[in-house]
Scaffold this motif. Structure first.
Motif, mmCIF file in Angstrom:
data_model
loop_
_atom_site.group_PDB
_atom_site.id
_atom_site.type_symbol
_atom_site.label_atom_id
_atom_site.label_comp_id
_atom_site.label_asym_id
_atom_site.label_seq_id
_atom_site.Cartn_x
_atom_site.Cartn_y
_atom_site.Cartn_z
ATOM 1 N N LEU A 11 0.811 -1.211 0.000
ATOM 2 C CA LEU A 11 0.000 0.000 0.000
ATOM 3 C C LEU A 11 0.850 1.269 0.000
ATOM 4 C CD1 LEU A 11 -2.688 -1.032 2.649
ATOM 5 C CD2 LEU A 11 -2.858 -1.158 0.155
ATOM 6 N N ASP A 12 2.148 1.112 0.187
ATOM 7 C CA ASP A 12 3.058 2.248 0.314
ATOM 8 C C ASP A 12 2.574 3.213 1.390
ATOM 9 O OD1 ASP A 12 5.206 4.066 -0.319
ATOM 10 O OD2 ASP A 12 5.205 3.165 -2.296
ATOM 11 N N TYR A 13 2.174 2.653 2.516
ATOM 12 C CA TYR A 13 1.553 3.424 3.587
ATOM 13 C C TYR A 13 2.336 3.294 4.887
ATOM 14 C CZ TYR A 13 -2.775 5.819 5.062
ATOM 15 O OH TYR A 13 -3.711 6.749 5.472
ATOM 16 N N ASP A 14 3.531 2.698 4.828
ATOM 17 C CA ASP A 14 4.319 2.410 6.015
ATOM 18 C C ASP A 14 5.317 3.527 6.306
ATOM 19 O OD1 ASP A 14 4.980 0.856 3.472
ATOM 20 O OD2 ASP A 14 6.953 1.089 4.370
ATOM 21 N N ASP A 15 6.022 3.398 7.418
ATOM 22 C CA ASP A 15 6.874 4.493 7.909
ATOM 23 C C ASP A 15 8.105 4.732 7.041
ATOM 24 O OD1 ASP A 15 8.624 2.441 8.657
ATOM 25 O OD2 ASP A 15 8.054 2.504 10.763
ATOM 26 N N THR A 16 8.697 5.903 7.203
ATOM 27 C CA THR A 16 9.886 6.326 6.447
ATOM 28 C C THR A 16 10.862 6.999 7.406
ATOM 29 O OG1 THR A 16 8.528 6.794 4.493
ATOM 30 C CG2 THR A 16 10.736 7.740 4.527
ATOM 31 N N HIS A 17 12.149 6.783 7.180
ATOM 32 C CA HIS A 17 13.160 7.562 7.898
ATOM 33 C C HIS A 17 13.916 8.388 6.868
ATOM 34 C CE1 HIS A 17 16.119 8.839 10.780
ATOM 35 N NE2 HIS A 17 15.440 8.231 11.739
ATOM 36 N N PHE A 18 13.918 9.700 7.043
ATOM 37 C CA PHE A 18 14.469 10.585 6.033
ATOM 38 C C PHE A 18 15.980 10.766 6.127
ATOM 39 C CE2 PHE A 18 9.996 11.874 5.899
ATOM 40 C CZ PHE A 18 9.783 11.814 4.520
ATOM 41 N N ALA A 19 16.604 10.203 7.165
ATOM 42 C CA ALA A 19 18.066 10.277 7.212
ATOM 43 C C ALA A 19 18.675 9.582 5.999
ATOM 44 C CB ALA A 19 18.596 9.653 8.500
ATOM 45 N N HIS A 20 18.002 8.552 5.517
ATOM 46 C CA HIS A 20 18.505 7.841 4.347
ATOM 47 C C HIS A 20 17.412 7.551 3.328
ATOM 48 C CE1 HIS A 20 16.653 4.650 6.577
ATOM 49 N NE2 HIS A 20 17.061 3.696 5.776
ATOM 50 N N ILE A 21 16.211 8.037 3.547
ATOM 51 C CA ILE A 21 15.048 7.819 2.681
ATOM 52 C C ILE A 21 14.802 6.318 2.515
ATOM 53 C CG2 ILE A 21 13.840 8.494 0.594
ATOM 54 C CD1 ILE A 21 15.820 10.676 0.133
ATOM 55 N N GLY A 22 14.470 5.687 3.614
ATOM 56 C CA GLY A 22 14.159 4.262 3.588
ATOM 57 C C GLY A 22 12.965 3.957 4.465
ATOM 58 N N HIS A 23 12.359 2.807 4.220
ATOM 59 C CA HIS A 23 11.215 2.330 5.000
ATOM 60 C C HIS A 23 11.704 1.198 5.908
ATOM 61 C CE1 HIS A 23 8.347 4.463 2.329
ATOM 62 N NE2 HIS A 23 9.205 4.140 1.381
ATOM 63 N N PRO A 24 12.051 1.490 7.152
ATOM 64 C CA PRO A 24 12.687 0.461 7.988
ATOM 65 C C PRO A 24 11.767 -0.694 8.383
ATOM 66 C CG PRO A 24 13.117 2.684 8.836
ATOM 67 C CD PRO A 24 12.031 2.802 7.814
ATOM 68 N N SER A 25 10.517 -0.416 8.718
ATOM 69 C CA SER A 25 9.678 -1.431 9.357
ATOM 70 C C SER A 25 9.364 -2.610 8.465
ATOM 71 C CB SER A 25 8.366 -0.797 9.847
ATOM 72 O OG SER A 25 8.608 0.101 10.899
ATOM 73 N N ALA A 44 15.492 -1.563 0.320
ATOM 74 C CA ALA A 44 15.959 -2.895 -0.056
ATOM 75 C C ALA A 44 17.411 -3.132 0.320
ATOM 76 C CB ALA A 44 15.785 -3.089 -1.556
ATOM 77 N N THR A 45 18.243 -2.116 0.198
ATOM 78 C CA THR A 45 19.675 -2.300 0.426
ATOM 79 C C THR A 45 20.026 -2.124 1.908
ATOM 80 O OG1 THR A 45 20.058 0.016 -0.241
ATOM 81 C CG2 THR A 45 20.282 -1.683 -1.935
ATOM 82 N N ALA A 46 19.900 -0.917 2.428
ATOM 83 C CA ALA A 46 20.149 -0.717 3.861
ATOM 84 C C ALA A 46 19.204 -1.576 4.688
ATOM 85 C CB ALA A 46 19.979 0.755 4.221
ATOM 86 N N GLY A 47 17.972 -1.734 4.214
ATOM 87 C CA GLY A 47 16.990 -2.534 4.937
ATOM 88 C C GLY A 47 17.401 -3.983 5.091
ATOM 89 N N ALA A 48 18.092 -4.529 4.103
ATOM 90 C CA ALA A 48 18.536 -5.923 4.192
ATOM 91 C C ALA A 48 19.534 -6.109 5.337
ATOM 92 C CB ALA A 48 19.157 -6.355 2.866
ATOM 93 N N PHE A 49 20.406 -5.125 5.530
ATOM 94 C CA PHE A 49 21.371 -5.214 6.630
ATOM 95 C C PHE A 49 20.658 -5.078 7.980
ATOM 96 C CE2 PHE A 49 23.837 -3.837 2.947
ATOM 97 C CZ PHE A 49 24.825 -4.810 2.927
ATOM 98 N N GLY A 50 19.635 -4.232 8.031
ATOM 99 C CA GLY A 50 18.852 -4.131 9.255
ATOM 100 C C GLY A 50 18.109 -5.420 9.558
ATOM 101 N N ALA A 51 17.542 -6.043 8.526
ATOM 102 C CA ALA A 51 16.853 -7.320 8.709
ATOM 103 C C ALA A 51 17.822 -8.394 9.176
ATOM 104 C CB ALA A 51 16.184 -7.732 7.397
ATOM 105 N N THR A 52 19.035 -8.361 8.648
ATOM 106 C CA THR A 52 20.068 -9.314 9.068
ATOM 107 C C THR A 52 20.409 -9.128 10.541
ATOM 108 O OG1 THR A 52 21.025 -9.420 6.852
ATOM 109 C CG2 THR A 52 22.458 -10.020 8.695
ATOM 110 N N ALA A 53 20.546 -7.883 10.964
ATOM 111 C CA ALA A 53 20.879 -7.609 12.365
ATOM 112 C C ALA A 53 19.787 -8.102 13.295
ATOM 113 C CB ALA A 53 21.120 -6.113 12.558
ATOM 114 N N ALA A 54 18.518 -7.819 12.950
ATOM 115 C CA ALA A 54 17.411 -8.269 13.794
ATOM 116 C C ALA A 54 17.344 -9.787 13.840
ATOM 117 C CB ALA A 54 16.099 -7.689 13.261
#
Length: 430
Positions: free
Chosen positions: A87-101, A153-163
């Motif tokens: 839905l493209d309705y989820d959160d965003t962090h503008f430090a890097h323009i990514g959707h972390p959740s 997709a890119t930074a998020g993959a590393f975050g998913a790996t950490a979790a």
């Protein structure tokens, strides 16, 4: 402790550092937001395709999908990451323009349910992962994003790996290897924006995190320097390598506290303009011309000039502002339809709307100038980074979740998220 960039990230991800109270509160809010977006997106065409794909693959019934059924954790992460971003309705962090959740929660909850882990532990692991994804995004920098890579997709993959690695109990050295292995899996392009490929990018990040963490936990060997080392991810993906910004006060300052939640069902780059236009009480019959000034970065992200689909409309300044001026609620999912994009009234109004790049504005700001048919000129500005009291944010997110799911279901989910149950208890509500 390793002095490498990856080593310091791994040490953080496996540490016993106590997150700030506000970061924990924001993580629970984002968990509710992720759930609401995922459940509400469960009948989107891309969700149906991903569920059918998941069900066609044999494997252990480990984790639940949005919309029902349990599948292997890696497949659940892929499907739920995609569905929750549909839905493209989820959160965003503008430090890097990514959707972390969408990437990190999808990975964490899949492994949390598979391991019958406590919900508080899962949310905490997701918080560490989301913080790390922001830090990696800062390290990659704007050139990475502007070149065409999708940070979700890119930074998020590393975050998913950490979790995922935290939930599997990886050591710091193992976490370095997992992050290094993720460097060969992280992928996603902005070229997919406006198609099913954009939410799929989030699913790719989530499943990559689960997969590489599981492999390393099983003894898989990988280069722990593949993130920043020679021929590594940063150098090959146009990363700027801004180490100081990425590591500044890591573990003391939680950048996740600055997460921005969506209250319009479209690309977050459009929200500042929509909020500014709301202040002008925009109405179609009064508009002689409407000029939007925005940061140049958004011109290649959400400035589709004449989309013909509801999905494309979510990436178009002219279309969403025309929708708003026609009295359509931009917070409602059904406002973004193929039919509305072909409405002659919208097409005519869209031609009166002009979008300009303005280097003087930040990525979270927009300025709107309206010239009415009576000749009167009105102007308004908005900044998405303007402070919002936690109580106001919580109320707006509750209203959003209630609109997506209904009051009773929203209350049930919020009660579970605040309780001492397991990830399985939450999965029962999907």
């Amino acid at each position: 402790m390793s002095s490498t960039f990856t080593g310091q990230l791994a040490a953080f991800a496996t540490s016993e550092i106590e997150p700030s109270s506000l970061a924990r509160q924001m993580a629970r809010l984002s968990a509710l937001d992720w759930l609401a977006c995922g459940i509400a997106g469960g009948e989107e065409p891309v969700a149906q395709i991903l569920r059918r794909q998941a069900l066609s693959e044999a494997g252990a019934a480990q984790a639940s999908l949005f919309g029902g059924t349990r599948v292997p954790a890696r497949m659940a992460a892929l499907a739920n990451g995609t569905i929750s971003h549909a839905l493209d309705y989820d959160d965003t962090h503008f430090a890097h323009i990514g959707h972390p959740s969408v990437a990190v929660f999808s990975a964490a909850f899949a492994l949390g349910e598979a391991g019958n882990l406590g919900l508080a532990k899962v949310i905490e692991a997701a918080l560490f992962g989301m913080e790390l994804s922001i830090r990696v995004g800062l390290w990659l920098g704007r050139s990475h994003y502007q070149t065409g890579f999708h940070q979700t997709a890119t930074a998020g993959a590393f975050g998913a790996t950490a979790a995922a690695g935290r939930l599997l109990g990886l050591t710091s050295l193992q976490m370095e290897k997992a992050l290094g292995l993720c460097a060969t899996r992280a992928a996603g392009l902005k070229a997919q924006f406006g198609t099913m490929g954009k939410p799929y990018n989030a699913g790719l990040a989530a499943t990559a995190g689960v997969e590489v963490a599981q492999l390393v936990a099983a003894g898989f060997e990988a280069n722990p320097e593949a993130l920043e080392g020679a021929l590594g991810f940063g150098g090959t993906h146009h990363g700027e390598g801004n180490r100081d910004a990425a590591l500044q006060d890591l573990g003391r300052d939680w950048l996740f506290e600055e997460i921005s939640h969506k209250f319009h069902a479209c690309c977050h780059g459009l929200h500042a303009a929509l909020e500014a236009a709301r202040a002008l009480d925009l109405a179609a019959p009064e508009i002689a011309s409407l000029t939007v000034r925005t940061h140049p970065r958004w011109m290649t992200v959400c400035n589709q000039m004449a989309p013909e689909t509801g999905l494309g409309a979510k990436f178009s300044y002219r279309t969403v502002l025309a929708l708003q001026a026609l009295g359509k609620d931009t917070a409602r999912l059904d406002s973004y339809s193929d039919g509305l994009c072909l409405d002659p009234r919208l097409i005519a109004l869209r031609e009166l709307i002009h979008v300009q790049a303005d280097e003087a504005l930040t990525e979270t700001q927009a300025h709107v100038a309206l010239v009415r048919r009576d000749g009167k000129r009105l102007e308004a500005s908005h900044d998405l980074q303007a402070p919002v009291a936690y109580e106001i944010r919580e109320a707006r997110l509750m209203a959003k979740a209630q609109a997506l799911l209904g009051a009773d279901r929203c209350a049930e989910l919020w009660s579970v998220l605040q309780g001492a149950g397991s990830a399985g208890d939450l999965a029962a509500h999907l």
